[in-house]
Design a protein around this motif. Structure first.
Motif, PDB file in Angstrom:
ATOM      1  N   GLY A 173       0.814  -1.216   0.000  1.00  0.00           N
ATOM      2  CA  GLY A 173       0.000   0.000   0.000  1.00  0.00           C
ATOM      3  C   GLY A 173       0.841   1.256   0.000  1.00  0.00           C
ATOM      4  O   GLY A 173       0.602   2.182  -0.795  1.00  0.00           O
ATOM      5  N   THR A 174       1.857   1.308   0.864  1.00  0.00           N
ATOM      6  CA  THR A 174       2.687   2.516   0.952  1.00  0.00           C
ATOM      7  C   THR A 174       3.605   2.672  -0.261  1.00  0.00           C
ATOM      8  O   THR A 174       3.745   3.779  -0.794  1.00  0.00           O
ATOM      9  CB  THR A 174       3.537   2.482   2.235  1.00  0.00           C
TER      10      THR A 174
ATOM     11  N   PHE B  54       1.844   3.712  -3.498  1.00  0.00           N
ATOM     12  CA  PHE B  54       1.487   5.128  -3.424  1.00  0.00           C
ATOM     13  C   PHE B  54       2.679   6.018  -3.775  1.00  0.00           C
ATOM     14  O   PHE B  54       2.525   7.049  -4.426  1.00  0.00           O
ATOM     15  CB  PHE B  54       0.982   5.457  -2.023  1.00  0.00           C
TER      16      PHE B  54
ATOM     17  N   ARG C 186       3.776   5.487 -10.126  1.00  0.00           N
ATOM     18  CA  ARG C 186       3.070   6.593 -10.761  1.00  0.00           C
ATOM     19  C   ARG C 186       3.833   6.996 -12.016  1.00  0.00           C
ATOM     20  O   ARG C 186       5.049   6.849 -12.076  1.00  0.00           O
ATOM     21  CB  ARG C 186       2.974   7.795  -9.818  1.00  0.00           C
TER      22      ARG C 186
ATOM     23  N   ASN D 173       4.896  12.510   0.220  1.00  0.00           N
ATOM     24  CA  ASN D 173       5.829  11.421  -0.025  1.00  0.00           C
ATOM     25  C   ASN D 173       6.691  11.144   1.202  1.00  0.00           C
ATOM     26  O   ASN D 173       6.953   9.995   1.556  1.00  0.00           O
ATOM     27  CB  ASN D 173       6.719  11.775  -1.219  1.00  0.00           C
TER      28      ASN D 173
ATOM     29  N   MET E  99       4.715   9.184   3.881  1.00  0.00           N
ATOM     30  CA  MET E  99       4.586   7.776   3.507  1.00  0.00           C
ATOM     31  C   MET E  99       5.929   7.061   3.595  1.00  0.00           C
ATOM     32  O   MET E  99       6.003   5.892   3.969  1.00  0.00           O
ATOM     33  CB  MET E  99       4.023   7.669   2.083  1.00  0.00           C
TER      34      MET E  99
END
Length: 316
Positions: free
Chosen positions: A245-246, A249, A253, A263, A266
């Protein structure tokens, strides 16, 4: 060096953030201690001499080095020493991404291990023997470190210009690429593809394994049997959910132009908190690990009581 009207950099300033040094030092110390405890338990308890716990000890060993790649520089940054050389920056980046890639590979192998144990139990011991475990983990480490070497080599060929401030607490790729004097479109695409190939491939492998695992568990007639099967996967699934999940993220991208402050938050969770959560999750959610820990603590307490009784007898 001068490049046009810009100064080519060989040192950077890590902007970092404001926080308590004591808190992060405590988290780092707890992380190392907890992961060393997991490794020690697997080594001393015969009940944990299985492929599942061998892979868990490999993951704990990796977590120690993974957080040690980031935490010391983070602590020095919080203490006011924010400078880092280009070579130091590239070295930190290399070990951070190599160890991170290895972790994804190991989690994928652990998913396959759970798939074989639950979906093909009769052949599990013959397939996941000691030699296969060693060869598989060696491949995870080797592939990760070799592939990341070429990625960092690509980044090292760039020229970096003023301002010399990396808006992060460690040498991560997105903020470093922003300091390049050159067009980094190609490098950004390569980084994106590299992240996708490592993260999404291992994630897909994990998802497929768990689809088969879930299908098999639902076919188990007894509630107790289903609960036991679920319990062997719960710890690994929790770790996978948090980590993927982290990282997805942060890295998966098509652009590096997203907000760095988000950023950094996270990244703190990924590099500092997650390595501590992993051993805690396995200890709290895994019955065999808890029993092994309880056994070691009881043995240690008995030895201390014995020494105290022997010392008291001598004094009398």
């Amino acid at each position: 060096m001068e490049l046009g009207n810009q100064t080519v950099l060989s040192n950077f300033i890590l902007l970092g953030f404001s926080a308590s040094k004591v808190v992060f030092f405590a988290i780092y110390l707890l992380t190392v201690t907890a992961n060393v405890a997991i490794i020690s338990l697997v080594r001393v308890d015969n009940r944990l001499n299985t492929p599942m716990y061998f892979l868990l000890s490999q993951l704990s060993f990796l977590e120690i080095w993974y957080t040690s790649t980031i935490a010391p520089k983070l602590l020095s940054n919080l203490a006011g020493w924010k400078s880092i050389s280009l070579s130091g920056c590239l070295s930190q980046m290399y070990f951070y991404f190599s160890l991170g890639s290895t972790e994804f590979f190991l989690l994928g192998v652990m998913a396959i291990d759970r798939y074989l144990a639950i979906c093909n139990p009769l052949r599990y011991q013959s397939i996941m023997n000691g030699q296969v475990c060693l060869q598989t983990t060696a491949a995870c480490w080797s592939i990760a470190f070799v592939s990341v070497f070429f990625l960092v080599l690509l980044i090292s060929r760039l020229t970096f210009c003023q301002p010399a401030v990396i808006n992060h607490f460690f040498c991560d790729l997105p903020p470093l690429l922003k300091l390049s004097c050159e067009d980094t479109f190609l490098e950004e695409i390569i980084v994106f593809l590299f992240a996708c190939s490592i993260i999404l491939t291992s994630l897909l492998l994990t998802i497929v394994s768990y689809v088969f695992i879930l299908s098999t568990i639902l076919k188990i007639p007894s509630t107790k049997g289903r609960k036991k099967a679920f319990s062997t996967c719960a710890s690994h699934f929790s770790v996978v959910t948090i980590l993927y999940g982290t990282v997805i993220f942060i890295y998966v991208r098509p652009s590096v132009s997203y907000p760095m402050n988000v950023n950094k938050v996270m990244a703190v969770f990924n590099t500092v908190v997650t390595p501590l959560l992993n051993p805690l999750i396995y200890c709290l959610r895994n019955k065999e690990v808890k029993e092994a820990l309880r056994k070691v603590m009881n043995t240690r307490r008995s030895r201390i009581d014995g020494i105290a009784y022997y010392s008291k007898s001598i004094r009398l």
